[in-house]
Design a protein around this motif. Structure first.
Motif, PDB file in Angstrom:
ATOM      1  N   ILE A 209       0.842  -1.199   0.000  1.00 27.46           N
ATOM      2  CA  ILE A 209       0.000   0.000   0.000  1.00 27.46           C
ATOM      3  C   ILE A 209       0.879   1.251   0.000  1.00 27.46           C
ATOM      4  CG2 ILE A 209      -1.694   1.307   1.343  1.00 27.46           C
ATOM      5  CD1 ILE A 209      -2.689  -1.475   2.354  1.00 27.46           C
ATOM      6  N   HIS A 210       0.609   2.147  -0.967  1.00 28.77           N
ATOM      7  CA  HIS A 210       1.413   3.366  -1.130  1.00 28.77           C
ATOM      8  C   HIS A 210       0.518   4.541  -1.522  1.00 28.77           C
ATOM      9  CE1 HIS A 210       5.516   1.493  -1.179  1.00 28.77           C
ATOM     10  NE2 HIS A 210       4.774   0.417  -1.409  1.00 28.77           N
ATOM     11  N   HIS A 211       1.116   5.745  -1.480  1.00 23.89           N
ATOM     12  CA  HIS A 211       0.489   6.971  -1.982  1.00 23.89           C
ATOM     13  C   HIS A 211       1.500   7.701  -2.838  1.00 23.89           C
ATOM     14  CE1 HIS A 211      -2.302   5.965   1.262  1.00 23.89           C
ATOM     15  NE2 HIS A 211      -3.180   6.722   0.626  1.00 23.89           N
ATOM     16  N   ASN A 212       1.042   8.280  -3.933  1.00 17.03           N
ATOM     17  CA  ASN A 212       1.909   8.802  -4.983  1.00 17.03           C
ATOM     18  C   ASN A 212       2.367  10.232  -4.726  1.00 17.03           C
ATOM     19  OD1 ASN A 212       3.157   7.836  -7.297  1.00 17.03           O
ATOM     20  ND2 ASN A 212       1.222   7.423  -8.330  1.00 17.03           N
ATOM     21  N   THR A 213       3.482  10.594  -5.329  1.00 19.63           N
ATOM     22  CA  THR A 213       4.012  11.949  -5.375  1.00 19.63           C
ATOM     23  C   THR A 213       5.142  11.943  -6.395  1.00 19.63           C
ATOM     24  OG1 THR A 213       4.698  13.802  -3.979  1.00 19.63           O
ATOM     25  CG2 THR A 213       5.806  11.746  -3.572  1.00 19.63           C
ATOM     26  N   PRO A 214       5.457  13.046  -7.090  1.00 19.15           N
ATOM     27  CA  PRO A 214       4.765  14.335  -7.033  1.00 19.15           C
ATOM     28  C   PRO A 214       3.450  14.284  -7.795  1.00 19.15           C
ATOM     29  CG  PRO A 214       6.472  14.399  -8.688  1.00 19.15           C
ATOM     30  CD  PRO A 214       6.590  13.058  -8.009  1.00 19.15           C
ATOM     31  N   ALA A 215       2.692  15.353  -7.697  1.00 18.31           N
ATOM     32  CA  ALA A 215       1.399  15.393  -8.364  1.00 18.31           C
ATOM     33  C   ALA A 215       1.577  15.404  -9.874  1.00 18.31           C
ATOM     34  CB  ALA A 215       0.626  16.623  -7.913  1.00 18.31           C
ATOM     35  N   SER A 216       0.642  14.763 -10.572  1.00 16.98           N
ATOM     36  CA  SER A 216       0.626  14.761 -12.029  1.00 16.98           C
ATOM     37  C   SER A 216      -0.330  15.853 -12.503  1.00 16.98           C
ATOM     38  CB  SER A 216       0.202  13.379 -12.527  1.00 16.98           C
ATOM     39  OG  SER A 216       0.406  13.251 -13.901  1.00 16.98           O
ATOM     40  N   LYS A 217      -0.785  15.748 -13.748  1.00 19.00           N
ATOM     41  CA  LYS A 217      -1.656  16.810 -14.274  1.00 19.00           C
ATOM     42  C   LYS A 217      -3.069  16.661 -13.726  1.00 19.00           C
ATOM     43  CE  LYS A 217      -2.993  14.496 -18.574  1.00 19.00           C
ATOM     44  NZ  LYS A 217      -3.002  14.602 -20.049  1.00 19.00           N
ATOM     45  N   SER A 218      -3.844  17.751 -13.766  1.00 21.28           N
ATOM     46  CA  SER A 218      -5.201  17.757 -13.226  1.00 21.28           C
ATOM     47  C   SER A 218      -6.075  16.751 -13.951  1.00 21.28           C
ATOM     48  CB  SER A 218      -5.814  19.156 -13.350  1.00 21.28           C
ATOM     49  OG  SER A 218      -5.101  20.075 -12.556  1.00 21.28           O
ATOM     50  N   MET A 284       6.932 -14.588  -4.251  1.00 25.84           N
ATOM     51  CA  MET A 284       6.460 -15.727  -5.033  1.00 25.84           C
ATOM     52  C   MET A 284       4.942 -15.787  -5.035  1.00 25.84           C
ATOM     53  SD  MET A 284       9.220 -18.619  -3.900  1.00 25.84           S
ATOM     54  CE  MET A 284       8.970 -18.297  -2.159  1.00 25.84           C
ATOM     55  N   VAL A 285       4.307 -15.175  -4.053  1.00 23.82           N
ATOM     56  CA  VAL A 285       2.847 -15.197  -3.959  1.00 23.82           C
ATOM     57  C   VAL A 285       2.260 -14.162  -4.913  1.00 23.82           C
ATOM     58  CG1 VAL A 285       3.036 -15.875  -1.547  1.00 23.82           C
ATOM     59  CG2 VAL A 285       2.700 -13.484  -2.097  1.00 23.82           C
ATOM     60  N   THR A 286       0.966 -14.266  -5.181  1.00 26.17           N
ATOM     61  CA  THR A 286       0.266 -13.306  -6.042  1.00 26.17           C
ATOM     62  C   THR A 286       0.304 -11.924  -5.396  1.00 26.17           C
ATOM     63  OG1 THR A 286      -1.177 -15.029  -6.900  1.00 26.17           O
ATOM     64  CG2 THR A 286      -1.932 -12.756  -7.122  1.00 26.17           C
ATOM     65  N   SER A 287       0.863 -10.939  -6.105  1.00 25.86           N
ATOM     66  CA  SER A 287       1.177  -9.650  -5.486  1.00 25.86           C
ATOM     67  C   SER A 287       0.741  -8.486  -6.356  1.00 25.86           C
ATOM     68  CB  SER A 287       2.690  -9.548  -5.231  1.00 25.86           C
ATOM     69  OG  SER A 287       3.149 -10.638  -4.477  1.00 25.86           O
ATOM     70  N   ALA A 288       0.536  -7.342  -5.698  1.00 24.33           N
ATOM     71  CA  ALA A 288       0.253  -6.090  -6.394  1.00 24.33           C
ATOM     72  C   ALA A 288       0.667  -4.933  -5.499  1.00 24.33           C
ATOM     73  CB  ALA A 288      -1.231  -5.981  -6.749  1.00 24.33           C
ATOM     74  N   LEU A 289       1.058  -3.830  -6.114  1.00 26.14           N
ATOM     75  CA  LEU A 289       1.371  -2.593  -5.395  1.00 26.14           C
ATOM     76  C   LEU A 289       0.333  -1.561  -5.816  1.00 26.14           C
ATOM     77  CD1 LEU A 289       4.864  -0.869  -5.114  1.00 26.14           C
ATOM     78  CD2 LEU A 289       2.793   0.444  -5.548  1.00 26.14           C
ATOM     79  N   VAL A 290      -0.365  -0.975  -4.851  1.00 27.31           N
ATOM     80  CA  VAL A 290      -1.386   0.022  -5.167  1.00 27.31           C
ATOM     81  C   VAL A 290      -0.937   1.397  -4.692  1.00 27.31           C
ATOM     82  CG1 VAL A 290      -2.683  -0.578  -3.062  1.00 27.31           C
ATOM     83  CG2 VAL A 290      -3.810   0.703  -4.896  1.00 27.31           C
ATOM     84  N   GLU A 291      -0.908   2.354  -5.627  1.00 30.81           N
ATOM     85  CA  GLU A 291      -0.722   3.781  -5.319  1.00 30.81           C
ATOM     86  C   GLU A 291      -2.126   4.370  -5.289  1.00 30.81           C
ATOM     87  OE1 GLU A 291       2.026   5.396  -4.662  1.00 30.81           O
ATOM     88  OE2 GLU A 291       3.715   4.339  -5.613  1.00 30.81           O
ATOM     89  N   LEU A 292      -2.656   4.569  -4.089  1.00 28.59           N
ATOM     90  CA  LEU A 292      -4.073   4.891  -3.944  1.00 28.59           C
ATOM     91  C   LEU A 292      -4.429   6.254  -4.516  1.00 28.59           C
ATOM     92  CD1 LEU A 292      -4.453   3.499  -0.340  1.00 28.59           C
ATOM     93  CD2 LEU A 292      -5.560   2.564  -2.370  1.00 28.59           C
ATOM     94  N   ALA A 293      -3.632   7.268  -4.202  1.00 28.08           N
ATOM     95  CA  ALA A 293      -3.928   8.640  -4.631  1.00 28.08           C
ATOM     96  C   ALA A 293      -2.650   9.444  -4.472  1.00 28.08           C
ATOM     97  CB  ALA A 293      -5.065   9.234  -3.806  1.00 28.08           C
ATOM     98  N   TYR A 294      -2.717  10.736  -4.833  1.00 28.27           N
ATOM     99  CA  TYR A 294      -1.524  11.592  -4.831  1.00 28.27           C
ATOM    100  C   TYR A 294      -1.446  12.449  -3.567  1.00 28.27           C
ATOM    101  CZ  TYR A 294       0.027  10.559  -9.571  1.00 28.27           C
ATOM    102  OH  TYR A 294       0.519   9.933 -10.696  1.00 28.27           O
ATOM    103  N   LEU A 295      -0.560  12.044  -2.672  1.00 29.71           N
ATOM    104  CA  LEU A 295      -0.293  12.867  -1.493  1.00 29.71           C
ATOM    105  C   LEU A 295       0.409  14.165  -1.893  1.00 29.71           C
ATOM    106  CD1 LEU A 295      -0.663  12.729   1.603  1.00 29.71           C
ATOM    107  CD2 LEU A 295       1.620  11.721   1.742  1.00 29.71           C
ATOM    108  N   GLY A 296       1.036  14.171  -3.083  1.00 31.64           N
ATOM    109  CA  GLY A 296       1.726  15.362  -3.566  1.00 31.64           C
ATOM    110  C   GLY A 296       0.812  16.425  -4.153  1.00 31.64           C
ATOM    111  N   ASN A 297      -0.471  16.144  -4.285  1.00 31.46           N
ATOM    112  CA  ASN A 297      -1.437  17.123  -4.779  1.00 31.46           C
ATOM    113  C   ASN A 297      -2.139  17.753  -3.576  1.00 31.46           C
ATOM    114  OD1 ASN A 297      -3.563  18.529  -5.965  1.00 31.46           O
ATOM    115  ND2 ASN A 297      -4.722  16.681  -6.482  1.00 31.46           N
ATOM    116  N   PRO A 298      -2.004  19.067  -3.356  1.00 33.98           N
ATOM    117  CA  PRO A 298      -2.584  19.691  -2.152  1.00 33.98           C
ATOM    118  C   PRO A 298      -4.077  19.417  -1.990  1.00 33.98           C
ATOM    119  CG  PRO A 298      -1.086  21.212  -3.225  1.00 33.98           C
ATOM    120  CD  PRO A 298      -1.209  20.034  -4.148  1.00 33.98           C
ATOM    121  N   ASP A 299      -4.847  19.425  -3.093  1.00 32.07           N
ATOM    122  CA  ASP A 299      -6.284  19.169  -2.980  1.00 32.07           C
ATOM    123  C   ASP A 299      -6.539  17.747  -2.489  1.00 32.07           C
ATOM    124  OD1 ASP A 299      -7.050  21.691  -3.740  1.00 32.07           O
ATOM    125  OD2 ASP A 299      -7.307  21.190  -5.845  1.00 32.07           O
TER     126      ASP A 299
END
Length: 359
Positions: A209-218, A284-299
């Protein structure tokens, strides 16, 4: 379904030998998965004791392999007074120490468990809640001095990831799905050890579980991204179901989102065609990494700091995992063209890792 890697038990043993540096290991027990009782399951999420953390930096993508240092409480060369190390008891794959740290078990003396500490070192602890196999392992990214994104005052990505992982685990337990969390407080675990925990606990699902940064385009919609294993149809299905649930849950909030053009469920490869992120490549197990949303976007960041967001995102992650375990639904949000990314390799390894206190 395509099998991602053959001979999982053999590969796990090799992984643990490399991580710990010695060769006498107990094989993982097979057969039906034991169900954790309520007391132990709760401790996997809300430890009774707080680890005293002294950590160093790293990141989700890269990996290096240099030496680590230890606090006094991690026993590496203790005189065990002639005690003989035996294989771990049947069904005991990990313990939760008195300080709330989940560690894989690889052996036992009459008075101590032989374990792998978070930095990958052999250690001995005198007591712990015994943990059997689980269906799900949740991995709150970052931790300790590797704080991740820190765009919100008094809130780091590592802290937010842990909040989501704990609450998602609670939601899964309410549905009688057994679960463990790799990191139970603010300390660092290198990527290879996070993957080893999931493999050791014989999980069916591993979600980082992760949150993204920097912010991308609107954007008018959430920029949620889920990275999946390139050679696993099961990983793609897991990612598609988690993506559906998270995207739908976040879309209910009135926020000026940010998103990349290729946001969705995608494979990320390096120039050599390998899965770029170690936390996706190593398990080895079934895996995924999720970037839920952008912590780098102030809104978005203002929303991410609220309990309403934590509840919505946590429930969505749990819903996606439950659907993967209980249905054959395919999910959605798949991006056909892989993204190419080459990690620097300067962070994410065991270099300068400092174990939290285990006792």
């Amino acid at each position: 379904m395509r099998l991602r890697r053959p001979y999982p038990v053999i590969r796990l043993i090799i992984t643990l030998i490399l991580a710990v540096g010695f060769g006498t290991l107990a094989a993982c027990s097979g057969g039906e998965r034991p169900v954790l009782d309520g007391e132990v399951s709760a401790d996997l999420i809300e430890p009774e004791f707080d680890p005293a953390a002294e950590q160093s930096s790293g990141a989700a993508a890269g990996e290096t392999a240099t030496s680590s240092t230890q606090p006094e409480s991690v026993v590496l060369d203790q005189d065990l007074r002639g005690e003989q190390i035996a294989p771990a008891p049947d069904g005991v794959l990990a313990v939760i120490t008195t300080t709330g740290v989940l560690v894989p078990v690889i052996g036992k003396t009459p008075t101590r468990y032989q374990v792998i500490a978070p930095c990958g070192d052999q250690a001995f602890v005198g007591w712990g809640h015994e943990v059997s196999a689980v269906q799900v392992v949740l991995d709150p990214g970052h931790g300790g001095s590797e704080s991740g994104a820190d765009d919100v005052p008094d809130l780091t990505e590592a802290e937010l990831n842990l909040q989501i992982a704990r609450r998602s685990a609670s939601r899964l337990l309410e549905r009688e799905i057994t679960v463990a969390v790799t990191r139970t407080d603010d300390y660092r675990i290198p990527i290879q050890q996070r993957a080893a925990i999931a493999d050791q606990l014989q999980a069916e699902v591993f979600v980082s579980i992760h949150h993204n940064t920097p912010a991308s385009k609107s954007s008018t919609t959430p920029g949620t991204e889920v990275y999946v294993q390139s050679e696993s149809d099961d990983s793609a299905r897991l990612g598609g179901l988690v993506y559906e649930e998270v995207f739908d849950a976040l879309s209910q909030f009135d926020v000026e989102w940010t998103s990349r053009d290729d946001a969705g469920v995608l494979v990320v490869l390096d120039d050599e065609g390998n899965d770029a992120y170690g936390i996706v490549r190593r398990p080895m197990v079934t895996s995924a990494l999720v970037e839920l949303a952008y912590l780098g976007n102030p809104d978005e960041a203002a929303l991410l700091a609220t309990d309403e967001y934590v509840e919505a995102a946590s429930t969505a992650v749990a819903d996606g995992i439950e659907r993967f375990l209980t249905t054959s639904e395919p999910g959605s949000g798949f991006i056909e063209t892989p993204r190419v990314f080459n990690p620097s390799g300067l962070t994410g390894g065991v270099g300068d890792c400092v174990n939290p206190r285990l006792e």
